[in-house]
Design an enzyme around this catalytic site. Sequence first.
Site, PDB file in Angstrom:
ATOM      1  N   ALA A 153       0.797  -1.229   0.000  1.00 28.96           N
ATOM      2  CA  ALA A 153       0.000   0.000   0.000  1.00 28.96           C
ATOM      3  C   ALA A 153       0.835   1.287   0.000  1.00 28.96           C
ATOM      4  O   ALA A 153       0.622   2.174  -0.845  1.00 28.96           O
ATOM      5  CB  ALA A 153      -0.977  -0.039   1.176  1.00 28.96           C
TER       6      ALA A 153
ATOM      7  N   ASP B 218      -4.063  -2.684   3.884  1.00 30.75           N
ATOM      8  CA  ASP B 218      -4.287  -1.913   2.655  1.00 30.75           C
ATOM      9  C   ASP B 218      -5.304  -0.809   2.868  1.00 30.75           C
ATOM     10  O   ASP B 218      -5.305   0.193   2.160  1.00 30.75           O
ATOM     11  CB  ASP B 218      -4.716  -2.840   1.528  1.00 30.75           C
TER      12      ASP B 218
END
Length: 362
Positions: free
Chosen positions: A55, A240
């Site tokens: 991420a 994420d």
Amino acid sequence: MNINDIPTRTLRAEPSGNAIEIIDQTALPHLYRTLRIDTLAGAAHAIRAMQVRGAPLIGVTAAYGLALAMQNDASEAALDAALQCLGATRPTAVNLAWSLARMQSRLQALPREQRAQAAWTEAGTIAEEDVAQCRRIGEHGLARLRPLAKSSAPMNVMTHCNAGWLATVDHGTALAPVYAAFDAGIDIHVWVSETRPRNQGLLTAWELRQHGVPHTVIADNAAGILLATHQVDAVIVGADRIAANGDVANKVGTYLKALAAREAGVPFWVAAPRSTIDFACRDGQAIPIEARDGDELRVVGGLSEAGVPATIRQLPADEAVGNPAFDVTPARFVDAIVTERGCCAASREGLTSLYPECSHAR
Ligand code: MRU
């Protein structure tokens, strides 16, 4: 992180200001190679194809992708098109949308002729902030890990996917406390789950080996027995997207580890920077889950007997497969969220105690 004893970051902005250099993560762990990216299309492809992944690194790469687009054309239409193009690459990691929104608000107020330079500078600032935040996550995570250290045996940490140095610009999120503990002289060992189908666990093993951290790779399905038989002291994963209520989207398989950890009474922690927390997302049900190509299951990659990169088909092309790339762990299974500002409960109250300026975000 040192690679072959040389301090290295996962993304390097060329001093010319015209390109970035990334590590091609699709070639690891078998081959270490870098790629030069000098266009918006190249940056979008790198994110979509997972040459860069994780991420925070997705967010930083997108920021540079936008800066590269501005060098070519800094008009309003080009800005919109670049935001659209990059924003559509991967849906789950909110760092992407966070980074693009920040770039947009920095750029749209500026006259066209200032945008390229400002975009490059802002992307660099985002990258530096990522490094500093991950370092602090390591410090806060270390404070949580220390009490688990034993005098006569290694502390065993389990992780999933790769939330290490490779997933960020430097240090990592879930692995930052591990590196901090190892560097502080704590006897630590990491259980690394393979993370089918993309095998990001092999990236984790590769970077732990570069740093000299003892580790053991396990099949994903082995996590349960290790937890149940008291061979794990803590599970630390990345994220994420963390919803405002503390639900956590992370690599598929995270949820099963959280369930097994709770059953075994093993603490389950999520390490992530501010850019991964989506205060506008009510709960985990509102998080978009990326569905990836079925060929990620049908075809596996590796090295041939001759040591050459090769693929093997393990399922026919018309075999039906499902490939959700992420799952959501409900907040009640998360014992703590470790951020650059410290640790908190996985709840709206916990998150807003660390980020009071976000308490009104909806
Ligand atoms: O599909 P990927 O490899 O980008 O997924 C990565 C993860 O799920 C990581 O755990 C997450 O992005 C945190 S990275 C610090």
